[in-house]
Design an enzyme around this catalytic site. Sequence first.
Site: not given
Length: 321
Positions: A121, A179, A199
């Site tokens: 991304e 990130h 996560r």
Amino acid sequence: MIKKAPIKFLPYLKSVIWGGNKICKYKGIAQNEPNIGESWEISAVPGHESVVAEGEYKGENLVELISKYGSELLGESVAKRYDNKFPLLIKFIDANDNLSVQVHPDDKLAQERHGCLGKTEMWYILDTEKDAKIYAGLNRKVTPDDYVKLVENGEFQDLLAVHDSFPGDLFFLPAGRVHAIGAGNLLLEIQESSDITYRIYDYDRRDANGNTRELHTELAKGAIDFEVYDNYKSDPAPADVKEVELVKCDHFVTDRLIIDGSADLKFDGESFNVVICVEGEVNIVCEEGTTPVKAGESVLLPAVLTEVKLEGKGTVITTHC
């Protein structure tokens, strides 16, 4: 044949624990739910397929359009590579609070584990509050076993490289890069069409029922790129250059265009194109007519639409595969 004209979709507004109230203001629409953290602009993610907002295809979703028109919409190259599936997901994100520290698998690992694309991304920063931060990459070398111990001790967040964030900044995040979006960032996200997130840390937050969110320590361990790099933040595009390539990777190519008057865009027809207005307002002019696009709006140009003119005063981000 699919109509040679831009297609507008209804945004899917997602209420999340860390969301705020900037997206609806930015888009100039009413906010009917609290804590809107994401606006999914163009999506083929199962369960969240974008629905056409107006015109001949109003009410149909993106997957339905692809099933009817295939490579006319996607482009021959994209249709072949992605088995007639839409490969990108376009979002606006409002971080009223810190997002969780996370990582995404690459295509190979995601296919093995989940039967889907991974997630590379990019973030284009639209607006920031004072002292806003982006967390991307690692600030020192550790082993996978070190990582597990840091997570268990609640210390993994100290391993993150921290970056000041300002409007116009650009962060490219290949799959595997740890990130987190810090509080006070409003940004555009362009990513592979995948909703797979591992996560790692969530600040011990609890939902309305007092539950903490699930962590994916072991899954993340196999996905993280543990290399340390010199620079995790891309140089911002020069403000005085009208057309700049922001990102070129295996999954998408993204440009920024400043429109002050008009600009002609020509495409090779091998891919669809997405135009996202991030500032001001422009008109997309083609043989079928004129489509106005204001800040906070996104449109899909079918691959058969190989030539348009942008008119007006504004800044747009374009992306294709």
